[in-house]
Design a protein around this motif. Structure first.
Motif, short mmCIF file in Angstrom:
data_model
loop_
_atom_site.label_atom_id
_atom_site.label_comp_id
_atom_site.label_asym_id
_atom_site.label_seq_id
_atom_site.Cartn_x
_atom_site.Cartn_y
_atom_site.Cartn_z
N ILE A 171 0.80 -1.13 -0.02
CA ILE A 171 0.01 0.05 -0.15
C ILE A 171 0.85 1.11 0.03
O ILE A 171 1.76 1.18 0.94
CB ILE A 171 -0.88 0.05 1.25
CG1 ILE A 171 -1.88 -1.29 1.33
CG2 ILE A 171 -1.96 1.24 1.22
CD1 ILE A 171 -2.64 -1.60 2.48
N LYS A 172 0.68 2.12 -0.90
CA LYS A 172 1.14 3.17 -1.10
C LYS A 172 0.47 4.60 -0.94
O LYS A 172 -1.07 4.28 -1.05
CB LYS A 172 2.11 3.50 -2.58
CG LYS A 172 2.92 2.45 -2.79
CD LYS A 172 4.36 2.55 -1.99
CE LYS A 172 5.12 1.48 -2.14
NZ LYS A 172 6.57 1.42 -1.30
N ALA A 176 -2.95 0.82 -4.16
CA ALA A 176 -2.37 -0.32 -3.61
C ALA A 176 -2.15 -1.21 -4.81
O ALA A 176 -2.45 -1.10 -5.75
CB ALA A 176 -3.63 -0.99 -2.89
N THR A 199 -6.38 8.43 2.31
CA THR A 199 -5.44 7.36 2.19
C THR A 199 -5.75 5.84 1.90
O THR A 199 -7.08 5.54 2.58
CB THR A 199 -4.18 7.30 3.29
OG1 THR A 199 -3.38 6.15 3.07
CG2 THR A 199 -5.14 7.20 4.61
N HIS A 201 -5.02 3.47 3.14
CA HIS A 201 -4.74 2.61 4.59
C HIS A 201 -6.21 2.61 5.28
O HIS A 201 -6.30 1.67 6.09
CB HIS A 201 -3.52 3.24 5.38
CG HIS A 201 -2.28 2.79 4.94
ND1 HIS A 201 -1.63 3.48 3.96
CD2 HIS A 201 -1.63 1.78 5.12
CE1 HIS A 201 -0.50 2.90 3.78
NE2 HIS A 201 -0.27 1.87 4.52
N THR A 202 -7.13 3.64 4.93
CA THR A 202 -8.21 3.68 5.98
C THR A 202 -9.19 2.53 5.25
O THR A 202 -10.14 2.42 5.69
CB THR A 202 -8.92 5.12 5.63
OG1 THR A 202 -9.11 5.20 4.21
CG2 THR A 202 -8.14 6.11 6.08
N ASN A 205 -5.87 -3.23 3.88
CA ASN A 205 -4.78 -3.93 4.58
C ASN A 205 -3.97 -4.62 3.71
O ASN A 205 -4.57 -5.40 2.88
CB ASN A 205 -5.22 -4.50 5.75
CG ASN A 205 -5.82 -3.49 6.83
OD1 ASN A 205 -5.34 -2.57 7.32
ND2 ASN A 205 -7.37 -3.68 6.95
N VAL A 206 -2.75 -4.83 4.03
CA VAL A 206 -1.70 -5.88 3.36
C VAL A 206 -2.28 -7.37 3.88
O VAL A 206 -2.72 -7.63 4.87
CB VAL A 206 -0.40 -5.49 3.89
CG1 VAL A 206 0.53 -6.60 3.30
CG2 VAL A 206 0.26 -4.20 3.30
#
Length: 275
Positions: A171-172, A176, A199, A201-202, A205-206
């Motif tokens: 994730i960047k 992603a 973002t 990330h919200t 998830n990996v």
């Protein structure tokens, strides 16, 4: 010239001159050989490249390696022009990547273009499918990509509008990277949802498993663009109910394909009939 004498350090070649020419062992082949007899036989007639003018004894120095070298570069230039996929064995690795031989020439695969979960050191003796990135005889640079060959192979089985199952690998801030069957596609932040996202990330998830739709395939650049936004039954569903998005993914993809078809028909030029 005709081979008439084999010596430990090279071969004597009759080229019709007053003095026999000499070909050193290191000039017998572009490939590494243990002995002259691996390549030449007494009495054999073949082409040789003249490397230097006559020495003080009136003897010329010859080479087969130079001819093979020139032909090898011609061949790899042609293969690059055809955008061919080749297979080559890894003979060594270093900090930057892996080394292979193509038509006898030494080629380099940068680490960023090696697409495997194996440790790099374990690739030695593996045969890899490869595409050409750079062919530059003047700078003696032959650079290849394993990743691009895999992406192209995978792309040949994919199509725009197809729903695939993928796993989030990275994730960047801009999106992603999703693994879809061994190749990586980009789910850009703007393609996650119709709603604004600060973002990725919200939402992601990996190692998340998720359904994504392919919205673009760029074989030349080895890029696959993905979307979940196009799969949302209602704007913002990826934020509030991602499972609903995945449950209805195929249904929404069918609508997307229909929309693409209608757009193509609208853009098709009208036929004109002249009496």
């Amino acid at each position: 010239g005709t081979v008439f004498a084999m010596e430990p350090k090279g071969a004597m070649i009759d080229i019709g001159a007053k003095t026999a020419a000499f070909m050193p062992l290191q000039e017998v082949s572009i490939n590494r050989v243990e002995a002259l007899s691996d390549v030449l036989q007494p009495g054999e007639v073949r082409e040789f490249f003249i490397m230097s003018e006559e020495n003080e004894d009136g003897q010329l120095s010859l080479s087969i390696r130079r001819i093979e070298y020139q032909r090898a570069w011609e061949r790899v230039r042609q293969l690059q022009k055809e955008d061919a996929t080749i297979y080559s064995e890894v003979f060594a690795t270093n900090r930057g990547g892996a080394l292979v031989r193509v038509e006898g020439l030494r080629g380099f695969i940068p680490g960023s273009h090696i697409s495997t979960r194996k440790p790099k050191e374990d690739l030695v003796a593996d045969f890899l499918p490869l595409k050409f990135l750079e062919v530059d005889e003047e700078r003696n640079r032959l650079v290849l990509s394993h990743r691009r060959a895999l992406v192209e192979r995978k792309m040949n089985r994919l199509e725009v509008g197809e729903v695939v199952l993928g796993t989030v690998r990275g994730i960047k801030p801009y999106g992603a990277f999703i693994d879809i069957g061994g190749v990586s596609g980009l789910l850009h932040i703007s393609e996650i949802s119709h709603e604004h996202i600060e973002t990725p990330h919200t939402v992601l998830n990996v190692n998340d498993q998720m359904k994504v739709m392919i919205i673009d395939l760029d074989a030349e650049r080895g890029r696959i663009s993905l979307s979940t936004k196009a799969l949302e039954p209602e704007p913002g569903d990826m934020l509030t109910d991602p499972q609903k998005v995945f449950d209805k993914a195929e249904e929404m993809a069918a609508r997307y394909k229909q929309m693409l078809l209608e757009q193509a028909e609208e853009n098709e030029p009208m036929g004109v009939t002249l009496d």
